[in-house]
Design a protein around this motif. Structure first.
Motif, PDB file in Angstrom:
ATOM      1  N   THR A 106      44.001  56.320  50.141  1.00  0.00           N
ATOM      2  CA  THR A 106      45.530  56.937  50.453  1.00  0.00           C
ATOM      3  C   THR A 106      45.154  58.160  51.767  1.00  0.00           C
ATOM      4  O   THR A 106      44.318  58.846  51.402  1.00  0.00           O
ATOM      5  CB  THR A 106      45.777  57.596  49.093  1.00  0.00           C
ATOM      6  OG1 THR A 106      45.852  56.590  48.158  1.00  0.00           O
ATOM      7  CG2 THR A 106      47.217  58.397  49.328  1.00  0.00           C
ATOM      8  N   LYS A 146      38.534  61.231  36.037  1.00  0.00           N
ATOM      9  CA  LYS A 146      39.604  61.859  35.035  1.00  0.00           C
ATOM     10  C   LYS A 146      39.399  60.813  33.971  1.00  0.00           C
ATOM     11  O   LYS A 146      40.024  59.647  33.954  1.00  0.00           O
ATOM     12  CB  LYS A 146      40.767  61.862  35.462  1.00  0.00           C
ATOM     13  CG  LYS A 146      41.826  62.619  34.589  1.00  0.00           C
ATOM     14  CD  LYS A 146      43.234  62.652  35.214  1.00  0.00           C
ATOM     15  CE  LYS A 146      44.361  63.318  34.415  1.00  0.00           C
ATOM     16  NZ  LYS A 146      45.711  63.363  34.756  1.00  0.00           N
ATOM     17  N   GLN A 203      36.498  61.678  47.942  1.00  0.00           N
ATOM     18  CA  GLN A 203      36.781  61.919  49.400  1.00  0.00           C
ATOM     19  C   GLN A 203      36.098  61.207  50.136  1.00  0.00           C
ATOM     20  O   GLN A 203      35.062  60.451  50.072  1.00  0.00           O
ATOM     21  CB  GLN A 203      36.444  63.503  49.657  1.00  0.00           C
ATOM     22  CG  GLN A 203      37.448  64.233  49.150  1.00  0.00           C
ATOM     23  CD  GLN A 203      37.124  65.907  49.450  1.00  0.00           C
ATOM     24  OE1 GLN A 203      35.983  66.126  50.293  1.00  0.00           O
ATOM     25  NE2 GLN A 203      37.804  66.732  48.938  1.00  0.00           N
ATOM     26  N   ILE A 256      41.432  59.662  50.596  1.00  0.00           N
ATOM     27  CA  ILE A 256      40.799  59.752  49.428  1.00  0.00           C
ATOM     28  C   ILE A 256      40.802  58.087  49.088  1.00  0.00           C
ATOM     29  O   ILE A 256      41.858  57.634  49.374  1.00  0.00           O
ATOM     30  CB  ILE A 256      41.427  60.653  48.449  1.00  0.00           C
ATOM     31  CG1 ILE A 256      42.829  60.201  48.264  1.00  0.00           C
ATOM     32  CG2 ILE A 256      41.303  62.067  48.943  1.00  0.00           C
ATOM     33  CD1 ILE A 256      43.331  60.830  47.073  1.00  0.00           C
ATOM     34  N   GLY A 307      33.156  63.344  44.627  1.00  0.00           N
ATOM     35  CA  GLY A 307      34.064  62.460  43.485  1.00  0.00           C
ATOM     36  C   GLY A 307      34.055  63.164  42.011  1.00  0.00           C
ATOM     37  O   GLY A 307      33.126  64.124  41.691  1.00  0.00           O
ATOM     38  N   GLN A 348      46.017  61.502  52.967  1.00  0.00           N
ATOM     39  CA  GLN A 348      46.846  62.675  52.724  1.00  0.00           C
ATOM     40  C   GLN A 348      47.327  63.543  54.014  1.00  0.00           C
ATOM     41  O   GLN A 348      46.402  63.689  54.688  1.00  0.00           O
ATOM     42  CB  GLN A 348      45.952  63.499  51.950  1.00  0.00           C
ATOM     43  CG  GLN A 348      45.822  62.786  50.347  1.00  0.00           C
ATOM     44  CD  GLN A 348      44.948  63.826  49.447  1.00  0.00           C
ATOM     45  OE1 GLN A 348      43.757  64.273  49.931  1.00  0.00           O
ATOM     46  NE2 GLN A 348      45.227  63.658  48.179  1.00  0.00           N
ATOM     47  N   ASN A 387      40.747  57.378  35.805  1.00  0.00           N
ATOM     48  CA  ASN A 387      40.888  57.251  37.275  1.00  0.00           C
ATOM     49  C   ASN A 387      39.482  58.205  38.058  1.00  0.00           C
ATOM     50  O   ASN A 387      39.332  59.259  37.427  1.00  0.00           O
ATOM     51  CB  ASN A 387      42.032  58.410  37.632  1.00  0.00           C
ATOM     52  CG  ASN A 387      42.646  58.216  38.939  1.00  0.00           C
ATOM     53  OD1 ASN A 387      42.287  57.178  39.857  1.00  0.00           O
ATOM     54  ND2 ASN A 387      43.083  59.327  39.505  1.00  0.00           N
ATOM     55  N   VAL A 417      38.247  59.593  41.548  1.00  0.00           N
ATOM     56  CA  VAL A 417      38.769  59.906  43.217  1.00  0.00           C
ATOM     57  C   VAL A 417      37.579  60.203  43.870  1.00  0.00           C
ATOM     58  O   VAL A 417      36.602  61.304  43.475  1.00  0.00           O
ATOM     59  CB  VAL A 417      39.571  60.981  42.902  1.00  0.00           C
ATOM     60  CG1 VAL A 417      40.044  61.346  44.353  1.00  0.00           C
ATOM     61  CG2 VAL A 417      41.005  60.434  42.043  1.00  0.00           C
ATOM     62  N   ARG A 454      41.050  52.985  39.700  1.00  0.00           N
ATOM     63  CA  ARG A 454      41.566  53.347  38.227  1.00  0.00           C
ATOM     64  C   ARG A 454      41.299  51.681  37.438  1.00  0.00           C
ATOM     65  O   ARG A 454      41.357  50.818  38.024  1.00  0.00           O
ATOM     66  CB  ARG A 454      43.158  53.379  38.408  1.00  0.00           C
ATOM     67  CG  ARG A 454      43.585  54.565  38.988  1.00  0.00           C
ATOM     68  CD  ARG A 454      45.211  54.663  39.104  1.00  0.00           C
ATOM     69  NE  ARG A 454      45.612  54.930  37.961  1.00  0.00           N
ATOM     70  CZ  ARG A 454      45.929  56.347  37.359  1.00  0.00           C
ATOM     71  NH1 ARG A 454      45.675  57.210  38.099  1.00  0.00           N
ATOM     72  NH2 ARG A 454      46.288  56.428  35.976  1.00  0.00           N
ATOM     73  N   GLN A 468      40.843  56.037  45.385  1.00  0.00           N
ATOM     74  CA  GLN A 468      40.897  56.238  43.967  1.00  0.00           C
ATOM     75  C   GLN A 468      40.697  54.802  43.228  1.00  0.00           C
ATOM     76  O   GLN A 468      41.184  53.762  43.820  1.00  0.00           O
ATOM     77  CB  GLN A 468      42.612  56.690  43.738  1.00  0.00           C
ATOM     78  CG  GLN A 468      43.052  57.968  44.342  1.00  0.00           C
ATOM     79  CD  GLN A 468      44.351  58.134  43.901  1.00  0.00           C
ATOM     80  OE1 GLN A 468      44.630  58.287  42.592  1.00  0.00           O
ATOM     81  NE2 GLN A 468      45.328  58.172  44.780  1.00  0.00           N
TER      82      GLN A 468
END
Length: 214
Positions: free
Chosen positions: A30, A98, A108, A38, A95, A32, A104, A106, A42, A40
């Protein structure tokens, strides 16, 4: 009694269906605004627990924090993203995890050029889970969002290029790419190699006059 039996059958069927559900995960790159990119990842928590125990052992972690560290380490070791033919995969840093039923992760990223022409992504993180498949997407400015499936059939790899403001699968060269698993299924590869081998053999036999030719 009939109602009880029907309920029991329904619960049993539901349990069997759930057990045979494929492990669905996603990996999304994604952009930004003014903040870089970033990555992600999941997936169900149970899938992460399974692969971490399989890879590091049953007693590899004792706390949620230790589990999270292993999850990030495992993904960084398994995910490979190369852009515009770069020799090195994108660097993943800072990183965090969550935790939840749908967990999830995440990161950079570093090393993404301003203009993206091609992307090769590979994510075999969940390859040992039955019927697993991962959805890969790039959410970039000015690009149409298209989903690509990474699974056992394509060796969890997608080779993409930008065409008309969206990512599409790159076509493999039929001569030099026969042994690559970019877009041609392995069964088709074997079939085509067999046909070419047969034609070459027939040509050789004809040239050597090993068989009478009518």
């Amino acid at each position: 009694m009939i109602k009880w039996i029907a309920s029991f059958i329904l619960l049993t069927w539901a349990g069997i269906a759930q057990a045979h559900q494929p492990a669905i995960s996603s990996i999304i790159l994604t952009e930004q605004a003014h903040q870089g990119w970033i990555l992600q990842v999941r997936s169900p928590l149970t899938a992460f627990e399974y692969v971490i125990k399989q890879h590091y052992g049953e007693g590899a972690f004792a706390t949620p924090e230790e589990f999270q560290e292993l999850v990030m380490e495992y993904l960084m070791d398994n995910i490979s993203i190369n852009i515009n033919g770069q020799d090195k995969s994108l660097a993943l840093k800072n990183g965090f995890v969550k935790l939840g039923h749908d967990t999830n992760v995440v990161f950079q990223t570093e090393g993404i050029p301003e203009t993206i022409e091609t992307i090769v992504v590979k994510n075999p993180s969940f390859k040992d889970i039955n019927r697993n498949q991962s959805i890969f997407m790039v959410l970039g400015e000015g690009k149409n969002n298209v989903q690509f499936i990474l699974n056992n059939e394509n060796q969890h790899t997608a080779n993409l290029k930008v065409e008309e403001e969206q990512f599409v699968i790159q076509e493999a060269n039929l001569i030099f790419g026969l042994l690559q698993d970019e877009t041609i299924q392995s069964s088709f590869n074997y079939w085509l190699v067999g046909i070419i081998s047969f034609l070459l053999l027939a040509y050789y036999i004809k040239r050597k006059k090993l068989l009478p030719i009518n």
